[in-house]
Design an enzyme around this catalytic site. Structure first.
Site, PDB file in Angstrom:
ATOM      1  N   TYR A   1      -6.702  15.574  -9.339  1.00 23.12           N
ATOM      2  CA  TYR A   1      -5.845  14.579  -9.989  1.00 23.12           C
ATOM      3  C   TYR A   1      -4.782  15.294 -10.811  1.00 23.12           C
ATOM      4  O   TYR A   1      -3.593  14.961 -10.732  1.00 23.12           O
ATOM      5  CB  TYR A   1      -6.667  13.656 -10.883  1.00 23.12           C
ATOM      6  CG  TYR A   1      -5.821  12.754 -11.750  1.00 23.12           C
ATOM      7  CD1 TYR A   1      -5.230  11.610 -11.228  1.00 23.12           C
ATOM      8  CD2 TYR A   1      -5.571  13.071 -13.090  1.00 23.12           C
ATOM      9  CE1 TYR A   1      -4.427  10.787 -12.019  1.00 23.12           C
ATOM     10  CE2 TYR A   1      -4.777  12.262 -13.877  1.00 23.12           C
ATOM     11  CZ  TYR A   1      -4.197  11.123 -13.346  1.00 23.12           C
ATOM     12  OH  TYR A   1      -3.397  10.320 -14.131  1.00 23.12           O
TER      13      TYR A   1
ATOM     14  N   LYS B   1      -0.525  15.152 -10.287  1.00 15.30           N
ATOM     15  CA  LYS B   1       0.453  14.772 -11.304  1.00 15.30           C
ATOM     16  C   LYS B   1       1.405  15.928 -11.611  1.00 15.30           C
ATOM     17  O   LYS B   1       2.587  15.715 -11.925  1.00 15.30           O
ATOM     18  CB  LYS B   1      -0.259  14.291 -12.563  1.00 15.30           C
ATOM     19  CG  LYS B   1      -0.996  12.961 -12.364  1.00 15.30           C
ATOM     20  CD  LYS B   1      -0.076  11.849 -11.892  1.00 15.30           C
ATOM     21  CE  LYS B   1      -0.767  10.490 -11.846  1.00 15.30           C
ATOM     22  NZ  LYS B   1       0.146   9.407 -11.433  1.00 15.30           N
TER      23      LYS B   1
ATOM     24  N   SER C   1       1.657  12.232 -15.696  1.00  8.99           N
ATOM     25  CA  SER C   1       0.545  12.239 -16.654  1.00  8.99           C
ATOM     26  C   SER C   1       0.574  13.518 -17.461  1.00  8.99           C
ATOM     27  O   SER C   1       1.064  14.562 -16.993  1.00  8.99           O
ATOM     28  CB  SER C   1      -0.790  12.135 -15.903  1.00  8.99           C
ATOM     29  OG  SER C   1      -1.883  12.338 -16.775  1.00  8.99           O
TER      30      SER C   1
ATOM     31  N   ASP D   1       0.882  -1.161   0.000  1.00  7.12           N
ATOM     32  CA  ASP D   1       0.000   0.000   0.000  1.00  7.12           C
ATOM     33  C   ASP D   1       0.918   1.208   0.000  1.00  7.12           C
ATOM     34  O   ASP D   1       1.518   1.552   1.028  1.00  7.12           O
ATOM     35  CB  ASP D   1      -0.893  -0.001   1.241  1.00  7.12           C
ATOM     36  CG  ASP D   1      -1.828   1.206   1.310  1.00  7.12           C
ATOM     37  OD1 ASP D   1      -1.613   2.176   0.552  1.00  7.12           O
ATOM     38  OD2 ASP D   1      -2.765   1.191   2.127  1.00  7.12           O
TER      39      ASP D   1
END
Length: 302
Positions: free
Chosen positions: A206, A210, A193, A113
């Protein structure tokens, strides 16, 4: 022996050998200890066809941990690393998925994890105990929140996105960097990303996670360069991974067409695309490359 190359092959890792054949002027027939039939008298001409010649494998002799490798981009990277000769740890929060990828690669499956310090510490310690050194780490594990207005994302969703996408990079560095400093070598690859370069609306936090990863990559690269530790990132566009439906909100032909219309090459990133790019950046061929965030995006960020 029937030929010099045959003699060499007895001490070479035989992985990837497709065919071995020796030819000379026919006078006598015998069998070499390695099991290959040969005809011997005059000068031997050896031919060794390799699916991937061991000496040409980019990552031969390297050890590598890939997180989030139970599926998607991580699986593609782990598979390519193994094909290039690396010894791989397939790490994932889903141990069954990790084992399904690891088994055919003769790799090690590891539960992790990446948002928990103790779990990350166990992963690094296990790899170090198993191999004696760690050459490559790929921080691939990542998640997103569903597309929605930035003020509608819950605090729990925000915390989870940053724990997996950002805090994980800190945690792996905290446990691994001291080892890499002592061996004065290593490569870290962060899977960021295009969202961190050219954000899409309704994926705000998100996107931000990134962007953080890209900045962290550059900062790490500057600080770790004196120790001969390279740090790079890959920026894929959306791909055929378990996260695709989450990025789009719904996986329909219409939504796919909408996403694809923003990619000049007209297709999604694939796990194979990521594997090819990752194997280069983590290899000695890229020994002069650090602090780069390479876009694997079909032109999306042009």
């Amino acid at each position: 022996t029937c030929c010099e190359l045959c003699a060499q092959s007895n001490t070479r890792n035989r992985r990837g050998v497709k065919h071995h054949h020796c030819e000379v002027t026919p006078q006598s027939v015998g069998r070499h200890g390695c099991g290959w039939i040969y005809i011997a008298n005059l000068r031997a001409v050896a031919h060794l066809e390799l699916i991937k010649g061991v000496e040409n494998m980019r990552l031969q002799g390297k050890t590598a941990i890939v997180t989030g490798a139970g599926s998607g981009f991580g699986a593609g990277i782990a598979q390519k690393f193994a094909a290039e000769g690396a010894t791989v740890m397939v790490a994932d929060i889903n141990l069954d998925a990790a084992q399904s990828i690891a088994e055919p690669l003769d790799a090690t499956a590891q539960h992790v994890d990446v948002s928990r310090d103790s779990s990350v510490g166990d992963m690094i310690a296990t790899a170090q105990a198993l191999w004696g050194r760690i050459d490559i780490l790929v921080n691939n594990a990542g998640i997103t929140h569903l597309p929605q207005a930035m003020d509608q994302v819950s605090e729990a969703e925000f915390d989870q996105v940053f724990a997996v996408n950002a805090k994980s990079v800190y945690l792996t560095a905290r446990h691994l960097v001291p080892l890499l400093k002592r061996q004065r070598s290593g490569a870290i690859l962060n899977i960021a990303s295009t969202a961190g370069v050219s954000p899409r609306p309704n994926l705000n936090w998100y996107n931000a996670s990134k962007g953080w990863m890209i900045t962290a990559t550059k900062a790490m690269a500057v600080e770790l360069a004196p120790f001969n530790i390279r740090v790079n990132a890959l920026n894929p566009v959306a791909g055929e991974t378990p996260l695709l439906a989450s990025f789009m909100g719904e996986d329909t032909p219409e939504m796919r067409a909408k996403f694809l219309s923003t990619i000049p090459l007209g297709r999604f990133s694939t796990p194979q695309d990521m594997g090819h790019a990752a194997s280069f950046l983590c290899s000695d061929e890229a020994s002069m490359i650090t602090g780069v965030a390479l876009e694997v995006d079909g032109g999306r960020c042009i």
